[in-house]
Design a protein around this motif. Structure first.
Motif, PDB file in Angstrom:
ATOM      1  N   ASP A  69      -0.931  37.780  56.612  1.00  0.00           N
ATOM      2  CA  ASP A  69      -0.878  36.382  56.999  1.00  0.00           C
ATOM      3  C   ASP A  69      -2.158  35.678  56.557  1.00  0.00           C
ATOM      4  O   ASP A  69      -3.162  35.666  57.265  1.00  0.00           O
ATOM      5  CB  ASP A  69      -0.702  36.323  58.523  1.00  0.00           C
ATOM      6  N   VAL A  70      -2.094  35.099  55.352  1.00  0.00           N
ATOM      7  CA  VAL A  70      -3.284  34.472  54.772  1.00  0.00           C
ATOM      8  C   VAL A  70      -3.803  33.352  55.660  1.00  0.00           C
ATOM      9  O   VAL A  70      -4.987  33.257  55.964  1.00  0.00           O
ATOM     10  CB  VAL A  70      -2.962  33.894  53.379  1.00  0.00           C
ATOM     11  N   PHE A  71      -2.874  32.494  56.105  1.00  0.00           N
ATOM     12  CA  PHE A  71      -3.285  31.340  56.893  1.00  0.00           C
ATOM     13  C   PHE A  71      -3.879  31.769  58.226  1.00  0.00           C
ATOM     14  O   PHE A  71      -4.868  31.213  58.687  1.00  0.00           O
ATOM     15  CB  PHE A  71      -2.097  30.410  57.131  1.00  0.00           C
ATOM     16  N   GLY A  72      -3.228  32.766  58.827  1.00  0.00           N
ATOM     17  CA  GLY A  72      -3.724  33.257  60.103  1.00  0.00           C
ATOM     18  C   GLY A  72      -5.148  33.772  59.957  1.00  0.00           C
ATOM     19  O   GLY A  72      -6.017  33.475  60.765  1.00  0.00           O
ATOM     20  N   PHE A  73      -5.369  34.519  58.873  1.00  0.00           N
ATOM     21  CA  PHE A  73      -6.690  35.084  58.624  1.00  0.00           C
ATOM     22  C   PHE A  73      -7.710  33.978  58.415  1.00  0.00           C
ATOM     23  O   PHE A  73      -8.780  33.970  59.033  1.00  0.00           O
ATOM     24  CB  PHE A  73      -6.626  35.994  57.393  1.00  0.00           C
ATOM     25  N   LEU A  74      -7.351  33.001  57.581  1.00  0.00           N
ATOM     26  CA  LEU A  74      -8.285  31.916  57.295  1.00  0.00           C
ATOM     27  C   LEU A  74      -8.541  31.075  58.522  1.00  0.00           C
ATOM     28  O   LEU A  74      -9.660  30.633  58.773  1.00  0.00           O
ATOM     29  CB  LEU A  74      -7.733  31.044  56.164  1.00  0.00           C
ATOM     30  N   ALA A  75      -7.470  30.858  59.335  1.00  0.00           N
ATOM     31  CA  ALA A  75      -7.645  30.029  60.517  1.00  0.00           C
ATOM     32  C   ALA A  75      -8.596  30.711  61.490  1.00  0.00           C
ATOM     33  O   ALA A  75      -9.384  30.074  62.170  1.00  0.00           O
ATOM     34  CB  ALA A  75      -6.309  29.755  61.189  1.00  0.00           C
ATOM     35  N   ARG A  76      -8.523  32.044  61.536  1.00  0.00           N
ATOM     36  CA  ARG A  76      -9.353  32.757  62.490  1.00  0.00           C
ATOM     37  C   ARG A  76     -10.785  32.923  61.992  1.00  0.00           C
ATOM     38  O   ARG A  76     -11.739  32.718  62.710  1.00  0.00           O
ATOM     39  CB  ARG A  76      -8.723  34.118  62.788  1.00  0.00           C
ATOM     40  N   TYR A  77     -10.920  33.301  60.724  1.00  0.00           N
ATOM     41  CA  TYR A  77     -12.254  33.628  60.231  1.00  0.00           C
ATOM     42  C   TYR A  77     -12.783  32.641  59.198  1.00  0.00           C
ATOM     43  O   TYR A  77     -13.881  32.803  58.698  1.00  0.00           O
ATOM     44  CB  TYR A  77     -12.255  35.042  59.631  1.00  0.00           C
ATOM     45  N   GLY A  78     -11.957  31.617  58.884  1.00  0.00           N
ATOM     46  CA  GLY A  78     -12.331  30.685  57.812  1.00  0.00           C
ATOM     47  C   GLY A  78     -13.692  30.052  58.035  1.00  0.00           C
ATOM     48  O   GLY A  78     -14.511  29.974  57.118  1.00  0.00           O
ATOM     49  N   THR A  79     -13.933  29.614  59.280  1.00  0.00           N
ATOM     50  CA  THR A  79     -15.195  28.931  59.563  1.00  0.00           C
ATOM     51  C   THR A  79     -16.373  29.863  59.350  1.00  0.00           C
ATOM     52  O   THR A  79     -17.378  29.488  58.755  1.00  0.00           O
ATOM     53  CB  THR A  79     -15.190  28.430  61.018  1.00  0.00           C
ATOM     54  N   LEU A  80     -16.210  31.091  59.833  1.00  0.00           N
ATOM     55  CA  LEU A  80     -17.282  32.068  59.683  1.00  0.00           C
ATOM     56  C   LEU A  80     -17.539  32.352  58.201  1.00  0.00           C
ATOM     57  O   LEU A  80     -18.690  32.368  57.741  1.00  0.00           O
ATOM     58  CB  LEU A  80     -16.898  33.359  60.405  1.00  0.00           C
ATOM     59  N   ILE A  81     -16.444  32.541  57.449  1.00  0.00           N
ATOM     60  CA  ILE A  81     -16.576  32.817  56.018  1.00  0.00           C
ATOM     61  C   ILE A  81     -17.264  31.649  55.321  1.00  0.00           C
ATOM     62  O   ILE A  81     -18.190  31.829  54.520  1.00  0.00           O
ATOM     63  CB  ILE A  81     -15.192  33.074  55.389  1.00  0.00           C
ATOM     64  N   ALA A  82     -16.822  30.438  55.666  1.00  0.00           N
ATOM     65  CA  ALA A  82     -17.415  29.251  55.046  1.00  0.00           C
ATOM     66  C   ALA A  82     -18.913  29.201  55.321  1.00  0.00           C
ATOM     67  O   ALA A  82     -19.720  28.920  54.431  1.00  0.00           O
ATOM     68  CB  ALA A  82     -16.739  27.991  55.578  1.00  0.00           C
ATOM     69  N   LEU A  83     -19.251  29.518  56.570  1.00  0.00           N
ATOM     70  CA  LEU A  83     -20.661  29.490  56.957  1.00  0.00           C
ATOM     71  C   LEU A  83     -21.466  30.505  56.144  1.00  0.00           C
ATOM     72  O   LEU A  83     -22.536  30.190  55.604  1.00  0.00           O
ATOM     73  CB  LEU A  83     -20.773  29.796  58.460  1.00  0.00           C
ATOM     74  N   LEU A  84     -20.920  31.713  56.028  1.00  0.00           N
ATOM     75  CA  LEU A  84     -21.613  32.756  55.273  1.00  0.00           C
ATOM     76  C   LEU A  84     -21.744  32.364  53.802  1.00  0.00           C
ATOM     77  O   LEU A  84     -22.799  32.526  53.193  1.00  0.00           O
ATOM     78  CB  LEU A  84     -20.867  34.080  55.407  1.00  0.00           C
ATOM     79  N   LEU A  85     -20.661  31.813  53.243  1.00  0.00           N
ATOM     80  CA  LEU A  85     -20.714  31.386  51.841  1.00  0.00           C
ATOM     81  C   LEU A  85     -21.790  30.327  51.644  1.00  0.00           C
ATOM     82  O   LEU A  85     -22.534  30.347  50.666  1.00  0.00           O
ATOM     83  CB  LEU A  85     -19.355  30.828  51.408  1.00  0.00           C
ATOM     84  N   LEU A  86     -21.875  29.418  52.596  1.00  0.00           N
ATOM     85  CA  LEU A  86     -22.883  28.362  52.504  1.00  0.00           C
ATOM     86  C   LEU A  86     -24.284  28.956  52.511  1.00  0.00           C
ATOM     87  O   LEU A  86     -25.146  28.545  51.725  1.00  0.00           O
ATOM     88  CB  LEU A  86     -22.735  27.388  53.674  1.00  0.00           C
ATOM     89  N   VAL A  87     -24.484  29.926  53.395  1.00  0.00           N
ATOM     90  CA  VAL A  87     -25.801  30.555  53.466  1.00  0.00           C
ATOM     91  C   VAL A  87     -26.134  31.240  52.141  1.00  0.00           C
ATOM     92  O   VAL A  87     -27.215  31.063  51.583  1.00  0.00           O
ATOM     93  CB  VAL A  87     -25.862  31.563  54.635  1.00  0.00           C
ATOM     94  N   VAL A  88     -25.164  31.980  51.626  1.00  0.00           N
ATOM     95  CA  VAL A  88     -25.374  32.695  50.364  1.00  0.00           C
ATOM     96  C   VAL A  88     -25.674  31.705  49.238  1.00  0.00           C
ATOM     97  O   VAL A  88     -26.618  31.865  48.467  1.00  0.00           O
ATOM     98  CB  VAL A  88     -24.135  33.546  50.013  1.00  0.00           C
TER      99      VAL A  88
END
Lengths: 511, 322, 331
Positions: free
Chosen positions: C17-36
């Motif tokens: 479930d791509v959307f489910g995954f992104l909805a749950r962890y999307g913000t965290l991933i975005a934050l990490l990507l921004l830091v990187v």
């Protein structure tokens, strides 16, 4: 003319998120016939209808209507194509006028603007066909459910429908209103309009339908003339169970061995509340299943809500274990040892986004928390016990309750109250909208609870459930208790008579 | 039943009566209250709010909400100011066009992406504001002094200020659309029950899109007036306008839950809030009391509170029936 | 912990479930990507200075958003937070600058803080009273104080700028015990406490049940009205603290500006953080991540020469995207 095929749906498949809801479903309806569509909840009736009306898109299969392929992508297109639907919950707009609810979507215009006078006239004209007269300018919400249903039908016919689908149209009508509806259906038939009639009430099907299609697990099991199929066959094919096991009782209740008039637990004297409850009195005895019988609007649910403190009383008094009892909030009732399972599971029962565990312990929270902090170990222990004891099918206590089937949701709600070890449990339509298998389980559970000393007040619109399940029946009519039946007095006939006449069969003088 | 009727009557006529009372009070108490100057000033400057409230009224009747109108108006004013050098028509077209663009995005976000109106329009609020700041280099943009564009704001049509004439025309059109077209009735049906309307076969998505488009367009038009009245496109103006418009719509008796409402009483709501402001100014002028602008917003808030409490009392009897 | 749902048992990967995954962890991933991204491209990113700048800027938003998350979890909304901040911000200096304390700064500051936060809480209680008692829609109910509240703040100060230099008070904005800004400590404590409360306490369950299905909660004995009163009061409380922090940092209180637009920033943080806006599902930590993400996007753009105005547009896109992702998961 019965042989003209009006609608043919062949080999229809539909999946939701990979789960098949329909597989190779078939439905054929002739012109000018009333066609029953039956099946347990989840059998695919609603999905099939929604595929037909373009609400859902099918994954496979063919649909032919009036001899041509029927391809629609919205109810709007289906309507234009000649198929109108009347849904279970009346899907009109209560805030808007009757006229708008009938005419919107094919409004009359003059010089490009709406011609209100012509629209009002047409609305009145359509309703007159069913001998309904009312002020069409008033908001639809001002009228009774039955009248709203008539408005829905008038709307469907106004669209010169060739096929009208009625999804459980009688579920919120009383006997008299059902007869009016059936007259309307016969009138439609006489005009050459076909009707697909979805209902769980078998008697009604035999009353008004010509043919039947039975569905189970998303497949079409059988299509037949109503005259060629017995009630027992119909039910057994819906359930996919052996006929021989179904004989005798229609419910899983069995009459208790003896009279069990224990001491009185709850007394209500001349309760009055709102418009619906005018003068209700009853006594509940320990360990018995008492039942409110009555037509829709007799005040059964309303009385239950008053007893549970959810609605205020206008007059009357209640006593619990001999002490005055006047709840002003459900909390008072809960603290006094009552529990209440509402008739509307979705609206008043489950908290869909919460887990099974949190739903189950919602009422229990004050008891499993100290200083406002929930003792999760205790919670887990209680939840595990009830999941096991009641056979609740879920992937675990953490699963969201919305993902469970209706029957399992209902078990969680029962457990919510059983965990409180209440003295009195009020069950409003405990088996409504639950498939027959789970229904039996819940009925057996209720009986075994009462055997264990729990006092149960059960409200049910299914006469056989009341007749076979209750130790004592209070018959309500227009907000008043009109009869009390106990033991052998309780039969479908006596209950019906009391509901209809307002007293038990022996005639009162001076009538 | 009776109470329900009273509630309905109150919803329709209460605001009109309150407006009448306020005007009579002002006429009785202040010498120049009904002078041509005061009246034209009030109706000239409230025209922008009226336009925004009209759009908001349609969106709310359809069961939605549009938070982006304030910054859309700001964007519209900047666009209009930039284009005003090419003439009146290009100026107005640019302002309205910018508004329509924001409205269309709102409509798509709500109907296609199925994002809640509150959030969809919250994000376009930010985006429109950002765009306005980018276009204007973060300062106000003077309008052309030679193209006649300022006449849109300051001109008169016989005795009626042009902004007022524009607003009145918009309300007349809005009233006809609401009461005498299928689209208008469908707006109310959608607000009264979206699923029901869908099942009734009504073009729910199209109508929903249209109300946001209209709201955006009207906000753009309000921006045109803002630029013409203030002689400049003002990228930072319009903050909080959306909430003022919602207040006006609510005071006008439209149910915030959608499904019922009236264009005329919304106009009365705008005028009521505008006149209240005006009365307070006059009262200050009399010197009996001295109410700063701060107190005026307090009074407005209290006024909204009273209306809302009255509505809550009266509509509770109606809703209990259903 | 729980078994996989039965319908996922075959071809679990195919049904990922791509959307489910992104909805749950999307913000965290975005934050990490921004830091990187920033570590790679933004000069001087990995410094304490940068961290401090970002944290102080995000602090007040998070503090307010914690209260907002709870309100939204009950199915409500609080538009009045900015105005309440202004009231608290206007009231505190009036008290600690007032001559009646006669130079007793410690007492003055204590009284000022307590009464400002108390008044803010009472404002929230008023919102809750309108919502719970009169069943007024939260948008309208809190609109009253949104409009009137700033007026009250302006009236309190005659719309004058109050400038002050009172280190005892400004400690909550400028103090650095153990090298950490005080407001960051306040934020972390609030976030941790609220997250714990939402998950572990009866009150937390009451909040989620109220937002998830009010009628069911009522029938199960949950004190729905009291819960609503409480969340709006908490929201007012949080806004009060945020108001004090803001004026302490600025060494000045301007009733016209304190908390302006805060309601939208807080709601945006809540939405991006993954809290369901119709109520019934909420995450405080998500709100923190949401606010950090929005802040870091803005910082990243500014640090790389993109004007603030353009950052607004990007922020709009992030909010819409985050909510859209949630929507995909829900259906």
């Amino acid at each position: 003319m019965g042989a003209d095929l009006l609608l043919a749906m062949q080999g229809v498949d539909k999946r939701f998120a990979g789960i098949p809801a329909l597989s190779q479903a078939t439905l054929e309806v002739n012109a000018g016939e009333v066609h029953a569509l039956v099946g347990q909840n989840g059998a695919g009736k609603s999905t099939l209808i929604k595929v037909l009306t373009g609400y859902h898109q099918r994954d496979a299969g063919e649909v032919t209507f009036l001899g041509k392929p029927f391809e629609v992508s919205s109810p709007q297109q289906a309507q234009a194509g000649g198929i109108s639907t009347i849904y279970q919950e009346i899907n009109l707009v209560p805030l808007r006028s009757v006229t708008e609810n009938i005419c919107l979507g094919r409004a009359k215009r003059r010089f490009g603007l709406l011609d209100w006078r012509a629209m009002h006239e047409e609305a009145e004209h359509l309703l007159n066909r069913f001998r309904v007269r009312l002020d069409v300018r008033r908001p639809l919400g001002d009228f009774s459910t039955a009248t709203q249903q008539m408005v829905a039908i008038a709307r469907a016919i106004g669209f010169s429908a060739r096929l009208v689908i009625m999804d459980e149209p009688t579920s919120s009508l009383d006997e008299q209103e059902v007869q009016v509806l059936f007259d309307v259906i016969r009138q439609l038939k006489a005009d050459g309009v076909s009707v697909i009639f979805v209902s769980h009430k078998l008697d009604e099907l035999y009353d008004v339908c010509d043919r039947v299609t039975i569905m189970r697990d998303g497949r079409t099991v059988r299509s037949a003339d109503m005259s060629d199929i017995s009630k027992l066959e119909l039910v057994s094919q819906m359930l996919g169970r052996d006929v021989s096991k179904m004989e005798g009782h229609a419910t899983a209740f069995s009459r208790p061995p003896a009279d069990r008039s224990g001491e009185v637990v709850l007394t209500a004297r001349s309760l009055a509340a709102g418009q619906a409850v005018r003068d209700v009195s009853f006594e509940l005895h320990r360990g018995e299943i008492a039942s409110f019988a009555g037509l829709l609007g007799a005040g059964r649910t309303e009385t239950a809500r008053v007893v549970f403190g959810a609605d205020p009383t206008r007059a009357g008094s209640m006593y619990l274990d001999g002490r005055a009892y006047a709840p002003t909030h459900p909390r008072d009732a809960i603290e006094a040892g009552l529990g209440f399972v509402s008739e509307d599971r979705k609206l008043e029962g489950i908290v869909p986004d919460m887990s099974v565990a949190d739903n189950l312990t919602l009422a229990l929270l004050p008891r499993i928390s100290a200083g406002g902090v929930v003792d999760e170990g205790k919670q887990r222990e209680i939840v595990d016990r009830f999941i096991k004891d009641l056979g609740i099918k879920c992937s675990g206590p953490g699963q969201k309750i919305r993902e469970l089937s209706g029957g399992n949701q209902q078990k969680v709600l029962l457990a919510r109250w059983l965990a409180m070890s209440p003295d009195v449990l009020i069950l409003d339509e405990p088996t409504r909208g639950i498939d027959v298998g789970a229904k039996g389980e819940i009925q057996r559970l209720i009986r075994s609870l009462s055997d264990g000393g729990l006092t149960v007040l059960m409200i049910s619109s299914e006469l056989e459930e009341v007749a076979e399940g209750a130790d004592r029946v209070f018959v309500l009519r227009e907000g008043r208790t009109v009869a009390e039946l106990a033991g052998d007095e309780i039969t479908e006939e006596t209950i019906l008579a009391a509901m209809a006449q307002g007293h038990v069969s022996h005639q009162e003088p001076g009538q | 039943m009776n109470r329900a009727r009273v509630a309905r009557l109150f919803g329709t006529y209460g605001v009109l009566m309150a407006l009448a009372v306020l005007i009579i009070f002002g006429w009785w108490r202040y010498d120049n209250f009904l002078s041509a100057f005061n009246v034209t000033t009030v109706v000239r400057y409230n025209a922008m709010f009226a336009l925004i409230a009209l759009g908001m009224c349609f969106v709310i009747m359809a069961g939605g909400i549009d938070l982006s109108v304030g910054s859309t108006a700001a964007l519209g004013s900047v666009a209009a100011a930039l284009a005003s050098h090419y003439g009146i028509v290009p100026g107005m077209a640019a302002g309205i066009g910018a508004g329509l663009l924001v409205g269309a995005i709102n409509g798509l976000l709500v109907t296609r992406a199925r994002i809640m109106p509150f959030i969809a329009t919250l994000s376009t609020l930010l985006a429109a504001s950002g765009t306005a700041l980018l276009l204007s280099n973060q300062t106000s943009v003077p309008v052309s002094a030679t193209s006649g564009f300022i006449n849109v704001g300051m001109g008169m049509l016989w005795v009626v200020p042009i902004p007022t004439a524009i607003a009145v025309a918009a309300y007349a059109l809005g009233s006809i659309v609401l009461n005498y077209t299928s689209t208008g009735r469908t707006v109310l049906a959608v607000g009264g029950g979206e699923d029901a309307s869908k099942l009734m076969g009504l073009p729910v998505a199209r109508v929903t899109f249209l109300v946001y488009l209209a709201s955006g367009g009207l906000a753009g038009l309000a921006g045109v007036l803002l630029a013409a009245l203030g002689f400049a496109g003002q990228p930072t103006e319009g903050v909080g306008w959306e909430l003022f418009a919602i207040a006006a719509v609510v005071v006008g008796g439209t149910l915030l839950t959608g499904g019922s409402g009236s264009v005329v009483t919304t106009l009365a709501g705008v005028l009521l809030l505008g006149t209240l402001f005006n009365v307070l100014n006059f009262e200050n002028g009399k010197g009996w009391i001295s109410l700063s602008a701060a107190w005026q917003s307090v009074v407005r808030g209290l006024f909204l509170l009273v209306v809302v409490l009255l509505q809550a009392r009266l509509t509770r009897s109606t809703s209990q029936k259903a | 912990m729980t078994d996989a749902p039965p319908w996922r048992s075959d071809g679990a990967l195919a049904n990922f479930d791509v959307f489910g995954f992104l909805a749950r962890y999307g913000t965290l991933i975005a934050l990490l990507l921004l830091v990187v991204f920033n570590l790679a491209f933004t000069r001087n990113f990995a410094t304490l200075q940068t961290l401090n700048v970002n944290l102080t800027q995000v602090c007040t938003i998070v503090i307010v958003a914690v209260g907002m998350t709870l309100v939204i979890a009950t199915g409500g909304i609080d538009l009045s937070v900015g105005s309440i901040m202004a009231i608290a911000g206007a009231l505190a200096p009036l008290i600690f600058l007032s001559p009646i304390f006669d130079g007793n700064v410690a007492v003055a500051v204590a009284v000022a803080m307590v009464s400002a936060i108390l008044v803010a809480t009472l404002c929230g209680l008023f919102n809750g009273w309108l919502v719970a008692q009169f069943r007024i829609q939260p948008i309208v109910a809190t609109l009253v104080l949104f409009i009137a509240g700033r007026g009250i703040a302006q009236a309190l100060t005659n719309s004058n700028l109050q400038v002050f230099r009172v280190p005892e008070f400004q400690w909550i904005g400028l103090g650095r015990p153990l090298g950490l800004p005080v407001q960051v400590i306040i934020m972390v404590v609030l976030v941790a406490f609220a997250a714990w409360m939402l998950r572990r306490t009866r009150f937390g369950r009451s909040i989620l049940a109220t937002g998830g299905n009010e009628r069911a909660a009522e029938l199960a004995g949950v004190a729905v009205n009291r819960t609503k009163l409480a969340v709006y009061a908490i929201s007012g409380f949080c806004a009060g603290i945020a108001g004090l922090v803001v004026i302490a940092i600025n060494s000045a209180s301007d009733a016209n500006l304190v908390g302006l637009g805060m309601e939208l920033d807080a709601i945006a943080a809540v939405a991006v953080g993954g809290t369901l806006l119709v109520g019934g599902r909420a995450t405080i930590v998500g709100t923190l991540l949401g606010a950090l993400t929005i802040q870091l996007v803005r910082y990243t753009l500014l640090a790389n020469g993109v004007p603030d105005a353009a950052a607004l547009i990007v922020k709009a896109g992030i909010i819409a995207l985050a909510v859209w992702l949630q929507q995909q998961r829900r259906t």
